[in-house]
Scaffold this motif. Structure first.
Motif, PDB file in Angstrom:
ATOM      1  N   PHE A  44       0.845  -1.196   0.000  1.00 49.16           N
ATOM      2  CA  PHE A  44       0.000   0.000   0.000  1.00 49.16           C
ATOM      3  C   PHE A  44       0.876   1.240   0.000  1.00 49.16           C
ATOM      4  O   PHE A  44       1.987   1.232   0.537  1.00 49.16           O
ATOM      5  CB  PHE A  44      -0.902   0.021   1.245  1.00 49.16           C
ATOM      6  N   CYS A  45       0.343   2.287  -0.591  1.00 48.96           N
ATOM      7  CA  CYS A  45       1.053   3.555  -0.614  1.00 48.96           C
ATOM      8  C   CYS A  45       1.046   4.181   0.780  1.00 48.96           C
ATOM      9  O   CYS A  45       0.002   4.269   1.425  1.00 48.96           O
ATOM     10  CB  CYS A  45       0.387   4.497  -1.609  1.00 48.96           C
ATOM     11  N   GLY A  46       2.227   4.599   1.242  1.00 49.91           N
ATOM     12  CA  GLY A  46       2.330   5.226   2.558  1.00 49.91           C
ATOM     13  C   GLY A  46       1.750   6.625   2.609  1.00 49.91           C
ATOM     14  O   GLY A  46       1.559   7.192   3.677  1.00 49.91           O
ATOM     15  N   GLN A  47       1.464   7.216   1.460  1.00 49.98           N
ATOM     16  CA  GLN A  47       0.917   8.571   1.420  1.00 49.98           C
ATOM     17  C   GLN A  47      -0.605   8.588   1.399  1.00 49.98           C
ATOM     18  O   GLN A  47      -1.222   9.459   2.001  1.00 49.98           O
ATOM     19  CB  GLN A  47       1.435   9.309   0.182  1.00 49.98           C
ATOM     20  N   CYS A  48      -1.202   7.649   0.677  1.00 53.69           N
ATOM     21  CA  CYS A  48      -2.649   7.714   0.486  1.00 53.69           C
ATOM     22  C   CYS A  48      -3.359   6.404   0.831  1.00 53.69           C
ATOM     23  O   CYS A  48      -4.583   6.364   0.868  1.00 53.69           O
ATOM     24  CB  CYS A  48      -2.975   8.125  -0.952  1.00 53.69           C
ATOM     25  N   GLY A  49      -2.613   5.344   1.072  1.00 53.67           N
ATOM     26  CA  GLY A  49      -3.231   4.093   1.483  1.00 53.67           C
ATOM     27  C   GLY A  49      -3.836   3.288   0.351  1.00 53.67           C
ATOM     28  O   GLY A  49      -4.479   2.275   0.586  1.00 53.67           O
ATOM     29  N   ARG A  64       3.912   0.485  -7.451  1.00 50.23           N
ATOM     30  CA  ARG A  64       3.465   1.720  -8.078  1.00 50.23           C
ATOM     31  C   ARG A  64       2.118   2.152  -7.535  1.00 50.23           C
ATOM     32  O   ARG A  64       1.161   1.379  -7.506  1.00 50.23           O
ATOM     33  CB  ARG A  64       3.370   1.523  -9.593  1.00 50.23           C
ATOM     34  N   CYS A  65       2.059   3.389  -7.107  1.00 50.33           N
ATOM     35  CA  CYS A  65       0.802   4.027  -6.741  1.00 50.33           C
ATOM     36  C   CYS A  65       0.369   4.892  -7.910  1.00 50.33           C
ATOM     37  O   CYS A  65       1.183   5.588  -8.505  1.00 50.33           O
ATOM     38  CB  CYS A  65       0.984   4.880  -5.487  1.00 50.33           C
ATOM     39  N   SER A  66      -0.921   4.860  -8.236  1.00 55.67           N
ATOM     40  CA  SER A  66      -1.394   5.621  -9.387  1.00 55.67           C
ATOM     41  C   SER A  66      -1.252   7.122  -9.155  1.00 55.67           C
ATOM     42  O   SER A  66      -1.238   7.895 -10.097  1.00 55.67           O
ATOM     43  CB  SER A  66      -2.845   5.262  -9.688  1.00 55.67           C
ATOM     44  N   ARG A  67      -1.181   7.525  -7.903  1.00 55.65           N
ATOM     45  CA  ARG A  67      -1.044   8.950  -7.599  1.00 55.65           C
ATOM     46  C   ARG A  67       0.397   9.359  -7.305  1.00 55.65           C
ATOM     47  O   ARG A  67       0.813  10.462  -7.648  1.00 55.65           O
ATOM     48  CB  ARG A  67      -1.883   9.292  -6.363  1.00 55.65           C
ATOM     49  N   HIS A  68       1.123   8.502  -6.623  1.00 58.32           N
ATOM     50  CA  HIS A  68       2.399   8.927  -6.058  1.00 58.32           C
ATOM     51  C   HIS A  68       3.616   8.311  -6.737  1.00 58.32           C
ATOM     52  O   HIS A  68       4.738   8.517  -6.291  1.00 58.32           O
ATOM     53  CB  HIS A  68       2.417   8.629  -4.556  1.00 58.32           C
ATOM     54  N   GLY A  69       3.376   7.544  -7.780  1.00 56.18           N
ATOM     55  CA  GLY A  69       4.506   7.078  -8.561  1.00 56.18           C
ATOM     56  C   GLY A  69       5.058   5.747  -8.082  1.00 56.18           C
ATOM     57  O   GLY A  69       4.424   5.019  -7.331  1.00 56.18           O
TER      58      GLY A  69
HETATM   59 ZN   LIG Z   1      -0.333   7.112  -3.136  1.00 60.11          ZN
END
Ligand SMILES: [Zn+2]
Length: 79
Positions: A44-49, A64-69
């Motif tokens: 999971f992305c640590g910025q947005c979950g 890869r996060c679709s928002r944070h790269g």
């Molecule tokens: Zn993210």
């Protein structure tokens, strides 16, 4: 160029990268032992979950996060 988007694992993290739970709400024992040892890629992305797209390679992994790269294990200085 003042709005730099932080990467998925850039500190400070807001969500557990193995659980997707907000860190404020996450109990320490909810993180799998293998994950704490750095043996598993983050899910999971640590910025947005958001759940990240994880690819495991022979020499590591990338997620890869679709928002944070994308974050790559080779960028973390881990073996
Ligand atoms: Zn993210």
């Amino acid at each position: 160029m003042t709005s730099v988007i932080p990467g998925p694992l850039q500190q400070p993290l807001r969500f557990g990268v193995y659980t997707g739970i907000e860190l404020e709400l996450q109990a320490a024992d909810e993180v799998p032992t293998a994950a704490r040892l750095g043996l598993e890629p983050p899910r999971f992305c640590g910025q947005c979950g958001r759940r990240m797209v994880v690819q495991v390679r022979p020499d590591g992994w990338d997620a890869r996060c679709s928002r944070h790269g994308t974050v790559d294990s080779s960028e973390l200085g881990q073996r």
